[in-house]
Scaffold this motif. Structure first.
Motif, PDB file in Angstrom:
ATOM      1  N   ALA A  44       0.830  -1.205   0.000  1.00 26.77           N
ATOM      2  CA  ALA A  44       0.000   0.000   0.000  1.00 26.77           C
ATOM      3  C   ALA A  44       0.865   1.255   0.000  1.00 26.77           C
ATOM      4  O   ALA A  44       0.565   2.234  -0.698  1.00 26.77           O
ATOM      5  N   ALA A  45       1.949   1.241   0.772  1.00 24.57           N
ATOM      6  CA  ALA A  45       2.846   2.399   0.801  1.00 24.57           C
ATOM      7  C   ALA A  45       3.540   2.591  -0.539  1.00 24.57           C
ATOM      8  O   ALA A  45       3.727   3.725  -1.003  1.00 24.57           O
ATOM      9  N   CYS A  46       3.928   1.494  -1.175  1.00 24.07           N
ATOM     10  CA  CYS A  46       4.568   1.589  -2.489  1.00 24.07           C
ATOM     11  C   CYS A  46       3.596   2.123  -3.545  1.00 24.07           C
ATOM     12  O   CYS A  46       3.978   2.901  -4.423  1.00 24.07           O
ATOM     13  N   VAL A  47       2.345   1.709  -3.466  1.00 25.21           N
ATOM     14  CA  VAL A  47       1.324   2.239  -4.372  1.00 25.21           C
ATOM     15  C   VAL A  47       1.160   3.739  -4.154  1.00 25.21           C
ATOM     16  O   VAL A  47       1.134   4.534  -5.099  1.00 25.21           O
ATOM     17  N   GLY A  96       7.958 -11.630  -6.802  1.00 24.51           N
ATOM     18  CA  GLY A  96       7.224 -10.742  -7.695  1.00 24.51           C
ATOM     19  C   GLY A  96       7.848  -9.362  -7.691  1.00 24.51           C
ATOM     20  O   GLY A  96       8.346  -8.892  -6.664  1.00 24.51           O
ATOM     21  N   VAL A  97       7.849  -8.718  -8.852  1.00 25.29           N
ATOM     22  CA  VAL A  97       8.293  -7.330  -8.976  1.00 25.29           C
ATOM     23  C   VAL A  97       7.091  -6.506  -9.400  1.00 25.29           C
ATOM     24  O   VAL A  97       6.454  -6.806 -10.422  1.00 25.29           O
ATOM     25  N   TYR A  98       6.780  -5.504  -8.622  1.00 19.87           N
ATOM     26  CA  TYR A  98       5.612  -4.658  -8.865  1.00 19.87           C
ATOM     27  C   TYR A  98       6.129  -3.235  -9.084  1.00 19.87           C
ATOM     28  O   TYR A  98       6.375  -2.492  -8.125  1.00 19.87           O
ATOM     29  N   ASP A  99       6.354  -2.899 -10.350  1.00 23.86           N
ATOM     30  CA  ASP A  99       6.969  -1.606 -10.678  1.00 23.86           C
ATOM     31  C   ASP A  99       5.886  -0.540 -10.721  1.00 23.86           C
ATOM     32  O   ASP A  99       5.307  -0.245 -11.771  1.00 23.86           O
ATOM     33  N   LEU A 100       5.625   0.047  -9.585  1.00 27.75           N
ATOM     34  CA  LEU A 100       4.482   0.940  -9.425  1.00 27.75           C
ATOM     35  C   LEU A 100       4.736   2.336  -9.968  1.00 27.75           C
ATOM     36  O   LEU A 100       3.893   3.225  -9.826  1.00 27.75           O
ATOM     37  N   ARG A 101       5.875   2.525 -10.643  1.00 31.07           N
ATOM     38  CA  ARG A 101       6.074   3.735 -11.438  1.00 31.07           C
ATOM     39  C   ARG A 101       5.282   3.655 -12.741  1.00 31.07           C
ATOM     40  O   ARG A 101       4.991   4.668 -13.368  1.00 31.07           O
ATOM     41  N   ASP A 102       4.950   2.438 -13.147  1.00 37.66           N
ATOM     42  CA  ASP A 102       4.208   2.184 -14.384  1.00 37.66           C
ATOM     43  C   ASP A 102       2.722   2.067 -14.050  1.00 37.66           C
ATOM     44  O   ASP A 102       2.313   1.155 -13.337  1.00 37.66           O
ATOM     45  N   PRO A 103       1.891   2.971 -14.566  1.00 33.53           N
ATOM     46  CA  PRO A 103       0.465   2.928 -14.218  1.00 33.53           C
ATOM     47  C   PRO A 103      -0.245   1.670 -14.698  1.00 33.53           C
ATOM     48  O   PRO A 103      -1.337   1.359 -14.222  1.00 33.53           O
ATOM     49  N   GLN A 104       0.367   0.925 -15.608  1.00 34.08           N
ATOM     50  CA  GLN A 104      -0.252  -0.312 -16.098  1.00 34.08           C
ATOM     51  C   GLN A 104       0.193  -1.542 -15.317  1.00 34.08           C
ATOM     52  O   GLN A 104      -0.335  -2.633 -15.528  1.00 34.08           O
ATOM     53  N   ALA A 105       1.154  -1.388 -14.436  1.00 30.01           N
ATOM     54  CA  ALA A 105       1.690  -2.540 -13.712  1.00 30.01           C
ATOM     55  C   ALA A 105       0.765  -2.945 -12.573  1.00 30.01           C
ATOM     56  O   ALA A 105       0.145  -2.098 -11.926  1.00 30.01           O
ATOM     57  N   VAL A 110       4.280 -17.179 -14.024  1.00 25.89           N
ATOM     58  CA  VAL A 110       2.912 -16.969 -14.486  1.00 25.89           C
ATOM     59  C   VAL A 110       2.710 -15.469 -14.694  1.00 25.89           C
ATOM     60  O   VAL A 110       3.314 -14.643 -13.994  1.00 25.89           O
ATOM     61  N   ARG A 111       1.897 -15.122 -15.654  1.00 27.85           N
ATOM     62  CA  ARG A 111       1.589 -13.725 -15.923  1.00 27.85           C
ATOM     63  C   ARG A 111       0.653 -13.167 -14.856  1.00 27.85           C
ATOM     64  O   ARG A 111      -0.233 -13.866 -14.372  1.00 27.85           O
ATOM     65  N   VAL A 112       0.876 -11.926 -14.490  1.00 28.48           N
ATOM     66  CA  VAL A 112       0.030 -11.247 -13.510  1.00 28.48           C
ATOM     67  C   VAL A 112      -0.455  -9.934 -14.122  1.00 28.48           C
ATOM     68  O   VAL A 112       0.360  -9.080 -14.491  1.00 28.48           O
ATOM     69  N   ALA A 113      -1.758  -9.783 -14.266  1.00 30.05           N
ATOM     70  CA  ALA A 113      -2.322  -8.569 -14.849  1.00 30.05           C
ATOM     71  C   ALA A 113      -2.805  -7.633 -13.755  1.00 30.05           C
ATOM     72  O   ALA A 113      -3.167  -8.064 -12.650  1.00 30.05           O
ATOM     73  N   ARG A 114      -2.826  -6.361 -14.064  1.00 33.78           N
ATOM     74  CA  ARG A 114      -3.379  -5.402 -13.116  1.00 33.78           C
ATOM     75  C   ARG A 114      -4.893  -5.590 -13.023  1.00 33.78           C
ATOM     76  O   ARG A 114      -5.577  -5.773 -14.032  1.00 33.78           O
ATOM     77  N   ASP A 115      -5.399  -5.567 -11.800  1.00 35.88           N
ATOM     78  CA  ASP A 115      -6.836  -5.674 -11.552  1.00 35.88           C
ATOM     79  C   ASP A 115      -7.415  -4.264 -11.487  1.00 35.88           C
ATOM     80  O   ASP A 115      -7.121  -3.502 -10.566  1.00 35.88           O
ATOM     81  N   ALA A 116      -8.233  -3.921 -12.470  1.00 32.03           N
ATOM     82  CA  ALA A 116      -8.809  -2.576 -12.511  1.00 32.03           C
ATOM     83  C   ALA A 116      -9.680  -2.286 -11.305  1.00 32.03           C
ATOM     84  O   ALA A 116      -9.939  -1.122 -10.983  1.00 32.03           O
ATOM     85  N   HIS A 117     -10.134  -3.333 -10.624  1.00 32.25           N
ATOM     86  CA  HIS A 117     -10.989  -3.169  -9.453  1.00 32.25           C
ATOM     87  C   HIS A 117     -10.233  -3.430  -8.147  1.00 32.25           C
ATOM     88  O   HIS A 117     -10.865  -3.576  -7.097  1.00 32.25           O
ATOM     89  N   CYS A 118      -8.932  -3.474  -8.211  1.00 33.37           N
ATOM     90  CA  CYS A 118      -8.124  -3.710  -7.011  1.00 33.37           C
ATOM     91  C   CYS A 118      -8.423  -2.635  -5.971  1.00 33.37           C
ATOM     92  O   CYS A 118      -8.442  -1.431  -6.287  1.00 33.37           O
ATOM     93  N   SER A 119      -8.637  -3.064  -4.734  1.00 32.82           N
ATOM     94  CA  SER A 119      -8.970  -2.115  -3.671  1.00 32.82           C
ATOM     95  C   SER A 119      -7.790  -1.242  -3.274  1.00 32.82           C
ATOM     96  O   SER A 119      -7.971  -0.234  -2.581  1.00 32.82           O
ATOM     97  N   VAL A 120      -6.578  -1.600  -3.710  1.00 35.17           N
ATOM     98  CA  VAL A 120      -5.386  -0.824  -3.347  1.00 35.17           C
ATOM     99  C   VAL A 120      -4.934   0.080  -4.492  1.00 35.17           C
ATOM    100  O   VAL A 120      -4.704   1.275  -4.292  1.00 35.17           O
ATOM    101  N   CYS A 121      -4.809  -0.471  -5.687  1.00 35.97           N
ATOM    102  CA  CYS A 121      -4.246   0.324  -6.790  1.00 35.97           C
ATOM    103  C   CYS A 121      -5.236   0.629  -7.904  1.00 35.97           C
ATOM    104  O   CYS A 121      -4.875   1.270  -8.895  1.00 35.97           O
ATOM    105  N   GLY A 122      -6.484   0.199  -7.762  1.00 30.22           N
ATOM    106  CA  GLY A 122      -7.442   0.327  -8.853  1.00 30.22           C
ATOM    107  C   GLY A 122      -7.676   1.744  -9.329  1.00 30.22           C
ATOM    108  O   GLY A 122      -7.989   1.962 -10.500  1.00 30.22           O
ATOM    109  N   HIS A 123      -7.499   2.711  -8.458  1.00 31.87           N
ATOM    110  CA  HIS A 123      -7.776   4.103  -8.839  1.00 31.87           C
ATOM    111  C   HIS A 123      -6.549   4.992  -8.659  1.00 31.87           C
ATOM    112  O   HIS A 123      -6.679   6.199  -8.538  1.00 31.87           O
ATOM    113  N   ARG A 124      -5.351   4.361  -8.652  1.00 35.91           N
ATOM    114  CA  ARG A 124      -4.161   5.182  -8.422  1.00 35.91           C
ATOM    115  C   ARG A 124      -3.875   6.075  -9.622  1.00 35.91           C
ATOM    116  O   ARG A 124      -4.047   5.655 -10.773  1.00 35.91           O
ATOM    117  N   PRO A 125      -3.431   7.310  -9.395  1.00 34.61           N
ATOM    118  CA  PRO A 125      -3.066   8.194 -10.496  1.00 34.61           C
ATOM    119  C   PRO A 125      -1.728   7.757 -11.083  1.00 34.61           C
ATOM    120  O   PRO A 125      -0.954   7.049 -10.444  1.00 34.61           O
TER     121      PRO A 125
END
Length: 258
Positions: free
Chosen positions: A137-140, A159-168, A235-250
């Motif tokens: 959550a802090a990284c998001v 897992g690597v979650y590159d939260l600089r990328d809005p599509q990640a 395995v591939r991991v896609a961003r969840d548009a409805h994720c309660s943490v990052c779903g609406h991040r700018p």
């Protein structure tokens, strides 16, 4: 970078993908490591050896005799010491030119908000679901890349979650924070020592690539290690548009790979 550093880091500098510019970025970088145990030990030692200029360790635990089977940053003589102080001592012995900050504290929301904001890359080497969710959550919130590892018995994942990328995706896209997961602890289930070494080393591997600006990371994929068969799968991991943490991040302002 002086002659000492050019010689010390020459094997990285010789790599076409790394070079002097990559080493300069690493030397100017700040890595935050959450957890100084089985995963955090090899991660911290490799980042120190590689010359990450500033490394912050966060852990509230003390070295216990049962840790020494796998937590290679610690030693018998330091049983009872705070893990962050023990690991910092080992890191400074490897590379006295870097800055190591030892925070003996539990990674709560307020502390993570303060320190994640300062970091260039965050390594989650913790051992429980609540901490992993708080780190994510802090990284998001701050748009910081996260390298999250885990290990139990003979199994590991990374897992690597590159939260600089809005599509990640973020960690919670794969492991929703509202889901119920049964905690599995080494103290109960056991862990094969080299498994934590393998996963922690891979966390350092991915963190250094992020700091140096090297392409080809794990963002968008989950790496799984079967230590019984010595086999890796992804395995591939896609961003969840409805994720309660990052779903609406700018969209963050930091440049990916910068």
């Amino acid at each position: 970078m002086d002659d000492h550093d050019l010689l010390r880091y020459s094997r990285h500098i010789l790599l076409e993908e790394f070079g002097i510019d990559g080493q300069a970025r690493v030397s100017a970088g700040h890595a935050l490591i959450i957890g100084a145990g089985g995963l955090g030990s090899p991660a911290a030692l490799y980042l120190a050896a590689a010359g990450v200029g500033r490394i912050t360790l966060m852990d509230d635990d003390a070295v216990d005799l049962t840790n020494l089977q796998r937590q290679i940053a610690h030693a018998d003589a330091r049983v009872g010491q705070p893990k962050v102080e023990s690991a910092a001592q080992a890191m400074r012995a490897i590379n006295p030119r870097i800055t190591v900050q030892a925070l003996q504290a539990r990674a709560d929301e307020a502390l993570l908000d303060e320190w994640v904001a300062q970091a260039d890359v965050v390594l989650d080497c913790s051992d429980n679901f609540l901490t992993r969710q708080a780190v994510n959550a802090a990284c998001v919130t701050h748009g910081k890349p996260l390298v999250a590892g885990a290990a139990i018995r003979f199994d590991g994942q990374l897992g690597v979650y590159d939260l600089r990328d809005p599509q990640a995706p973020c960690y919670a896209c794969l492991f929703p924070r509202e889901a119920q997961f049964e905690e599995t602890r080494c103290a109960v289930m056991g862990v094969f020592a080299p498994v934590v070494g393998t996963m922690g080393t891979l966390q350092a591997h991915e963190a250094l690539k992020l700091l140096a600006g090297i392409d080809g990371g794990l963002s968008g994929r989950l790496l799984m290690f079967d230590g019984r068969q010595s086999r890796f799968d992804t395995v591939r991991v896609a961003r969840d548009a409805h994720c309660s943490v990052c779903g609406h991040r700018p969209a963050p302002t930091a440049a990916v790979g910068g």
